[in-house]
Design an enzyme around this catalytic site. Structure first.
Site, PDB file in Angstrom:
ATOM      1  N   LYS A   1       0.826  -1.219   0.000  1.00  0.00           N
ATOM      2  CA  LYS A   1       0.000   0.000   0.000  1.00  0.00           C
ATOM      3  C   LYS A   1       0.851   1.255   0.000  1.00  0.00           C
ATOM      4  CE  LYS A   1      -4.301  -1.699   1.920  1.00  0.00           C
ATOM      5  NZ  LYS A   1      -5.300  -1.550   2.970  1.00  0.00           N
TER       6      LYS A   1
ATOM      7  N   LYS B   1      -4.331 -11.102  -5.828  1.00  0.00           N
ATOM      8  CA  LYS B   1      -5.610 -11.371  -5.167  1.00  0.00           C
ATOM      9  C   LYS B   1      -6.677 -10.417  -5.712  1.00  0.00           C
ATOM     10  CE  LYS B   1      -5.057  -8.241  -1.313  1.00  0.00           C
ATOM     11  NZ  LYS B   1      -5.118  -7.858   0.035  1.00  0.00           N
TER      12      LYS B   1
ATOM     13  N   LYS C   1     -10.131  -4.664  -3.627  1.00  0.00           N
ATOM     14  CA  LYS C   1     -11.014  -3.491  -3.731  1.00  0.00           C
ATOM     15  C   LYS C   1     -10.330  -2.364  -4.479  1.00  0.00           C
ATOM     16  CE  LYS C   1     -12.760  -3.974   0.889  1.00  0.00           C
ATOM     17  NZ  LYS C   1     -12.525  -3.375   2.182  1.00  0.00           N
TER      18      LYS C   1
HETATM   19  P1  TYM Z   1     -10.435  -5.806   4.215  1.00  0.00           P
HETATM   20  O1  TYM Z   1     -11.482  -4.760   4.395  1.00  0.00           O
HETATM   21  O2  TYM Z   1      -9.361  -5.570   3.233  1.00  0.00           O
HETATM   22  O3  TYM Z   1     -11.102  -7.185   3.850  1.00  0.00           O
HETATM   23  C1  TYM Z   1     -12.134  -7.776   4.617  1.00  0.00           C
HETATM   24  C2  TYM Z   1     -11.919  -9.275   4.687  1.00  0.00           C
HETATM   25  O4  TYM Z   1     -11.901  -9.849   3.365  1.00  0.00           O
HETATM   26  C3  TYM Z   1     -10.759 -10.681   3.217  1.00  0.00           C
HETATM   27  N1  TYM Z   1     -10.327 -10.647   1.804  1.00  0.00           N
HETATM   28  C4  TYM Z   1     -10.255 -11.713   0.997  1.00  0.00           C
HETATM   29  N2  TYM Z   1     -10.514 -13.008   1.189  1.00  0.00           N
HETATM   30  C5  TYM Z   1     -10.346 -13.861   0.144  1.00  0.00           C
HETATM   31  N3  TYM Z   1      -9.924 -13.465  -1.081  1.00  0.00           N
HETATM   32  C6  TYM Z   1      -9.649 -12.168  -1.322  1.00  0.00           C
HETATM   33  N4  TYM Z   1      -9.239 -11.782  -2.528  1.00  0.00           N
HETATM   34  C7  TYM Z   1      -9.803 -11.229  -0.263  1.00  0.00           C
HETATM   35  N5  TYM Z   1      -9.615  -9.884  -0.169  1.00  0.00           N
HETATM   36  C8  TYM Z   1      -9.945  -9.558   1.101  1.00  0.00           C
HETATM   37  C9  TYM Z   1      -9.725 -10.082   4.143  1.00  0.00           C
HETATM   38  O5  TYM Z   1      -8.739 -11.031   4.487  1.00  0.00           O
HETATM   39  C10 TYM Z   1     -10.562  -9.673   5.325  1.00  0.00           C
HETATM   40  O6  TYM Z   1     -10.772 -10.760   6.203  1.00  0.00           O
HETATM   41  N6  TYM Z   1      -7.260  -5.213   8.026  1.00  0.00           N
HETATM   42  C11 TYM Z   1      -8.537  -5.779   7.665  1.00  0.00           C
HETATM   43  C12 TYM Z   1      -9.684  -5.261   8.510  1.00  0.00           C
HETATM   44  C13 TYM Z   1      -9.480  -5.381   9.977  1.00  0.00           C
HETATM   45  C14 TYM Z   1      -9.575  -6.561  10.746  1.00  0.00           C
HETATM   46  C15 TYM Z   1      -9.352  -6.163  12.096  1.00  0.00           C
HETATM   47  C16 TYM Z   1      -9.819  -7.882  10.439  1.00  0.00           C
HETATM   48  C17 TYM Z   1      -9.218  -4.351  10.826  1.00  0.00           C
HETATM   49  N7  TYM Z   1      -9.146  -4.837  12.109  1.00  0.00           N
HETATM   50  C18 TYM Z   1      -9.355  -7.082  13.127  1.00  0.00           C
HETATM   51  C19 TYM Z   1      -9.832  -8.811  11.474  1.00  0.00           C
HETATM   52  C20 TYM Z   1      -9.590  -8.406  12.800  1.00  0.00           C
HETATM   53  C21 TYM Z   1      -8.826  -5.421   6.211  1.00  0.00           C
HETATM   54  O7  TYM Z   1      -8.321  -4.472   5.676  1.00  0.00           O
HETATM   55  O8  TYM Z   1      -9.785  -6.154   5.641  1.00  0.00           O
END
Ligand code: TYM
Length: 325
Positions: free
Chosen positions: A112, A194, A197
């Site tokens: 990022k 992957k 978004k």
């Molecule tokens: P975020 O918002 O990027 O994504 C949300 C969840 O989706 C999963 N994910 C995927 N799973 C499978 N294939 C993909 N291509 C894919 N892209 C995204 C992510 O692994 C995530 O579970 N840092 C985290 C948010 C967060 C969080 C936390 C999660 C903040 N605090 C505490 C767990 C516990 C994030 O940016 O997720």
């Protein structure tokens, strides 16, 4: 006493089917067995510039997505991260525990920050510390996430262990829950990356709010490997990725999927995959439309209050342990 789950997603950009298959689907499946906390992490969102009105709207829209996916507010707590100021407070404490070297090794920061640490925001660098605070505040047992969050969870455990060692047993050590299938859904345009978004190519991701036509076009345009059979094969990541999406949505075994498409070509497979995805999204999108802003707010507000009670307890213990109560 039920064990506890914590997870969250960022209200940035539109959620895609990877977010659903890697994370949200499991949040829903686990909410019976566990006491669950599902957070809308708007403080994480501001680690990159956001339009304020857009962020405000995206926050409520994400709650709608959680609910439409099947998170049940009578069983699980849904809340906005900034409604619980203890997240920011514990982040400060943990940033005194985490090491620069540990954060420098985080691959997401490198991605990022585009390799330019000089220009990256400090919040982007300490992002995983805020994430550790999210998890540790709730004395969480299990964190259902996709594969891309695994490194952040390992760091969270390391920080918790160090704190416990230096200041006495305070935090529970959380385990990740990374599903066997769907933990890393790939871009439809490049199976080495992957689904994301922030992908600039809109054809790479199937968005949860895409209409039937768009979904069908994106799947038709998806890259496939050379080869003709529909099979799981590590050397053919594009077809394996598409087949995984099919497998999870139809709840078939790998073997059943392969058998189902035996003797069929890519064209036939893509048509059936598109129908499967559209059939899944239709009722999902109907549910999204059912929740108006007032309903959403009436769920998020008590969610925040409930979360805050637990977070305040943990932060109180942390301050006592540190001698700053
Ligand atoms: P975020 O918002 O990027 O994504 C949300 C969840 O989706 C999963 N994910 C995927 N799973 C499978 N294939 C993909 N291509 C894919 N892209 C995204 C992510 O692994 C995530 O579970 N840092 C985290 C948010 C967060 C969080 C936390 C999660 C903040 N605090 C505490 C767990 C516990 C994030 O940016 O997720």
């Amino acid at each position: 006493m039920k064990k506890r789950i914590f997870s969250g997603a960022q209200p940035t950009g539109q959620l895609h089917i990877g977010n659903y298959l890697g994370a949200l689907k499991n949040w829903v499946a686990l909410q019976d067995e566990y006491e669950a906390f599902y957070c809308i992490v708007n403080l994480h969102a501001i680690t990159l510039p956001q339009d304020p009105a857009g962020l405000r709207k995206a926050t409520l829209d994400l709650a709608r997505i959680y609910l439409a996916a099947g998170v049940d507010p009578s069983r699980s707590t849904i809340f906005i991260q900034s409604d619980v100021p203890e997240h920011a407070e514990l982040t400060w404490v943990l940033s005194c525990i985490a090491r620069m070297g540990e954060l420098e090794r985080m691959t997401q920061f490198k991605d990022k920050g585009k390799g330019n640490a000089e220009r990256a925001g400090v919040g982007l660098f300490t992002y995983p510390v805020l994430m550790a605070a999210d998890i540790l505040l709730y004395q969480t047992d299990l964190v259902p996430v996709g594969q891309d969050q695994k490194q952040h969870l390992e760091l969270c455990r390391d920080i918790a262990e160090r704190f416990n060692r230096d200041y006495g047993e305070t935090f529970k050590l959380p385990d990740p829950y990374i599903p066997p299938v769907g933990a890393s859904i790939k871009s439809l345009q490049d199976p080495e990356k992957k689904m994301s978004k922030s992908d600039e190519n809109p054809n790479g991701s199937i968005l949860l709010l895409d209409d039937a036509d768009t979904v069908t076009k994106k799947i038709k345009r998806a890259v496939t490997d050379s080869g003709t059979t529909i099979d799981f094969d590590e050397t053919r990541p594009a077809i394996s990725n598409l087949l995984s999406i099919y497998q999870i949505l139809t709840e078939k075994t790998r073997h059943e999927c392969v058998e189902h498409f035996q003797g069929k070509g890519y064209g036939h497979f893509k048509t059936e995959l598109a129908e499967t995805v559209v059939e899944f999204l239709r009722p999902f999108q109907e549910r999204v439309r059912e929740f108006d802003d007032e309903t959403i707010k009436s769920i998020l507000q008590p969610g925040g209050e409930r979360a805050r009670e637990i977070a305040a307890d943990t932060l109180g213990d942390v301050y006592v342990a540190l001698g700053i109560e």
